[in-house]
Design a protein around this motif. Structure first.
Motif, PDB file in Angstrom:
ATOM      1  N   LYS A 115      61.970  -0.338  22.147  1.00  0.00           N
ATOM      2  CA  LYS A 115      62.493  -1.923  22.436  1.00  0.00           C
ATOM      3  C   LYS A 115      63.410  -1.403  21.689  1.00  0.00           C
ATOM      4  O   LYS A 115      65.099  -1.881  21.682  1.00  0.00           O
ATOM      5  CB  LYS A 115      61.807  -2.579  22.557  1.00  0.00           C
ATOM      6  N   ALA A 116      63.496  -1.510  20.196  1.00  0.00           N
ATOM      7  CA  ALA A 116      64.716  -1.322  19.016  1.00  0.00           C
ATOM      8  C   ALA A 116      65.988  -0.423  20.152  1.00  0.00           C
ATOM      9  O   ALA A 116      66.819  -0.679  20.089  1.00  0.00           O
ATOM     10  CB  ALA A 116      64.721  -0.300  18.114  1.00  0.00           C
ATOM     11  N   LEU A 117      65.436   0.747  20.694  1.00  0.00           N
ATOM     12  CA  LEU A 117      66.061   2.292  21.095  1.00  0.00           C
ATOM     13  C   LEU A 117      67.222   1.345  22.037  1.00  0.00           C
ATOM     14  O   LEU A 117      68.281   1.455  22.600  1.00  0.00           O
ATOM     15  CB  LEU A 117      65.641   3.598  21.339  1.00  0.00           C
ATOM     16  N   GLY A 118      67.058   0.428  23.140  1.00  0.00           N
ATOM     17  CA  GLY A 118      66.861  -0.103  23.709  1.00  0.00           C
ATOM     18  C   GLY A 118      68.367  -1.030  23.442  1.00  0.00           C
ATOM     19  O   GLY A 118      69.813  -0.994  23.980  1.00  0.00           O
ATOM     20  N   THR A 119      67.818  -2.179  22.941  1.00  0.00           N
ATOM     21  CA  THR A 119      69.239  -2.557  22.003  1.00  0.00           C
ATOM     22  C   THR A 119      69.791  -1.634  21.466  1.00  0.00           C
ATOM     23  O   THR A 119      71.585  -2.443  22.058  1.00  0.00           O
ATOM     24  CB  THR A 119      67.944  -3.311  21.483  1.00  0.00           C
ATOM     25  N   VAL A 120      69.838  -0.721  20.837  1.00  0.00           N
ATOM     26  CA  VAL A 120      70.781   0.104  20.330  1.00  0.00           C
ATOM     27  C   VAL A 120      71.579   0.521  21.733  1.00  0.00           C
ATOM     28  O   VAL A 120      73.275   0.674  21.893  1.00  0.00           O
ATOM     29  CB  VAL A 120      70.577   1.296  20.044  1.00  0.00           C
ATOM     30  N   VAL A 121      71.226   0.884  22.706  1.00  0.00           N
ATOM     31  CA  VAL A 121      71.761   1.653  23.755  1.00  0.00           C
ATOM     32  C   VAL A 121      72.695   0.519  24.972  1.00  0.00           C
ATOM     33  O   VAL A 121      73.810   0.252  25.122  1.00  0.00           O
ATOM     34  CB  VAL A 121      70.913   1.681  24.898  1.00  0.00           C
ATOM     35  N   THR A 122      72.217  -1.069  24.226  1.00  0.00           N
ATOM     36  CA  THR A 122      72.605  -1.843  24.950  1.00  0.00           C
ATOM     37  C   THR A 122      74.142  -2.358  24.059  1.00  0.00           C
ATOM     38  O   THR A 122      75.048  -2.980  24.202  1.00  0.00           O
ATOM     39  CB  THR A 122      72.114  -3.414  24.884  1.00  0.00           C
ATOM     40  N   GLU A 123      73.905  -2.346  22.593  1.00  0.00           N
ATOM     41  CA  GLU A 123      75.264  -2.615  21.857  1.00  0.00           C
ATOM     42  C   GLU A 123      76.489  -1.285  21.704  1.00  0.00           C
ATOM     43  O   GLU A 123      76.764  -1.984  22.398  1.00  0.00           O
ATOM     44  CB  GLU A 123      74.577  -2.080  20.460  1.00  0.00           C
ATOM     45  N   ARG A 124      76.114  -0.093  22.444  1.00  0.00           N
ATOM     46  CA  ARG A 124      76.716   1.132  22.248  1.00  0.00           C
ATOM     47  C   ARG A 124      77.826   0.772  23.505  1.00  0.00           C
ATOM     48  O   ARG A 124      78.095   0.852  23.965  1.00  0.00           O
ATOM     49  CB  ARG A 124      76.634   2.253  21.974  1.00  0.00           C
ATOM     50  N   ALA A 125      77.000   0.025  24.148  1.00  0.00           N
ATOM     51  CA  ALA A 125      77.719  -0.085  26.027  1.00  0.00           C
ATOM     52  C   ALA A 125      78.768  -1.128  25.538  1.00  0.00           C
ATOM     53  O   ALA A 125      79.700  -1.561  26.065  1.00  0.00           O
ATOM     54  CB  ALA A 125      76.588  -0.525  27.349  1.00  0.00           C
TER      55      ALA A 125
END
Length: 327
Positions: A117-127
């Motif tokens: 889940k944390a990694l998913g939020t990082v992906v969102t941040e980068r987008a």
């Protein structure tokens, strides 16, 4: 190829690439000029004035990350989240892009946060960050189009010439290869013995990516996102006043070189070493800065700001260790 050899290659390749670019740029450079500038000519007060903005950019990124984790039921402590960001930037100095996984691992270890889940939020941040950079780039590009045209001509970067290297057959073969690669990955994924585990992991990542829809305070999220890049910009712009040669350059030049540098760091070298130097130095020359002054500027600014990132990472690692002992 064994696992240890792959790790060695992954670590050494970015270092060699960055080192090769720097060697090519600074071959024959007078290093006495660096010492003379650091001790006699550079205004260190402006450099020190830029530090708070570099630190603030990372802290705001931590606050924003914590905000995106909240809808997923993950509420790590603010201090731990900030420390995780500090360490992630320092880790990326050794292995580019490893920081994204490092910060998720830190929250998983110290706050029991779900790693997927944390990694998913990082992906969102980068987008989101990529979108902001694209918007700023488009705005700056429209305002300073002649400068960018000169930059591309000077560096020999022309999209039409690059695409012209491919024939029609080349395009068809490339598309077919890409299609076959995706099909092979799809079939291979189905046959994996741990497919269910992989599926659950990707589901966690997807949940993290979609967390943006449930963020409680969207205006605050937007403010954080803009504040991050405003802090980065001020962290860079104030360094112009450290040197007499660049002190007269205005916000326009700062914005152009900042954007070019932000794109250049996508090259997988430690903190954009080499690629950032080359891109920013070339743009400064187009604004009338001499070659030697531009080389000094990019070398000193990048080195000092990289040192700041490393020190923040060391501080965070010590703080986390003390925090664990107190617990």
């Amino acid at each position: 190829m064994n696992r240890r050899l792959r790790k060695i290659i992954n670590i050494c390749s970015p270092l060699l690439l960055g080192g090769a670019i720097l060697y090519w740029m600074y071959r024959g450079f007078s290093w006495q000029a660096v010492e003379h500038t650091l001790l006699n000519e550079m205004n260190w007060w402006w450099m020190l004035a830029s530090f708070p903005f570099g630190i603030l950019a990372q802290m705001v990124r931590a606050w924003r990350w914590r905000q995106t984790l909240a809808p997923l039921g993950e509420r790590p402590r603010t201090a731990t989240t900030v420390y995780a960001i500090f360490i992630s930037y320092a880790a990326s100095l050794v292995v580019p892009r490893i920081g994204e996984f490092t910060r998720c691992g830190i929250l998983s270890r110290y706050e029991k946060t779900s790693f997927p889940k944390a990694l998913g939020t990082v992906v969102t941040e980068r987008a989101v960050d990529s979108l902001i950079v694209l918007l700023i780039t488009a705005l700056v590009l429209l305002c300073q189009l002649p400068v960018f045209v000169s930059f591309f001509n000077k560096t020999g970067t022309r999209l039409d010439e690059f695409l012209g290297m491919f024939s029609v057959t080349g395009y068809v073969v490339t598309l077919l290869c890409a299609f076959m690669a995706f099909m092979s990955l799809y079939i291979f994924r189905k046959k994996l013995a741990f497919y269910d585990k992989v599926k659950s992991t990707f589901q966690g990542i997807l949940d993290g990516v979609m967390s943006l829809r449930s963020v409680s305070n969207i205006p605050l999220f937007i403010f954080y996102s803009l504040a991050i890049w405003a802090s980065y910009f001020l962290h860079y712009y104030l360094t112009f006043y450290c040197f007499e040669e660049t002190s007269h350059l205005g916000l326009t030049c700062a914005a152009v070189t900042f954007i070019v540098g932000s794109v250049a760091v996508l090259v997988p070298t430690p903190n954009g070493a080499g690629s950032w130097h080359f891109a920013v130095k070339t743009m400064l020359i187009l604004y009338g800065i001499s070659d030697s002054a531009a080389l000094l500027f990019v070398l000193i600014v990048h080195s000092v700001q990289t040192l700041l990132v490393a020190l923040l990472g060391i501080y965070a690692a010590i703080a986390l260790s003390l925090q664990k002992e107190r617990q």
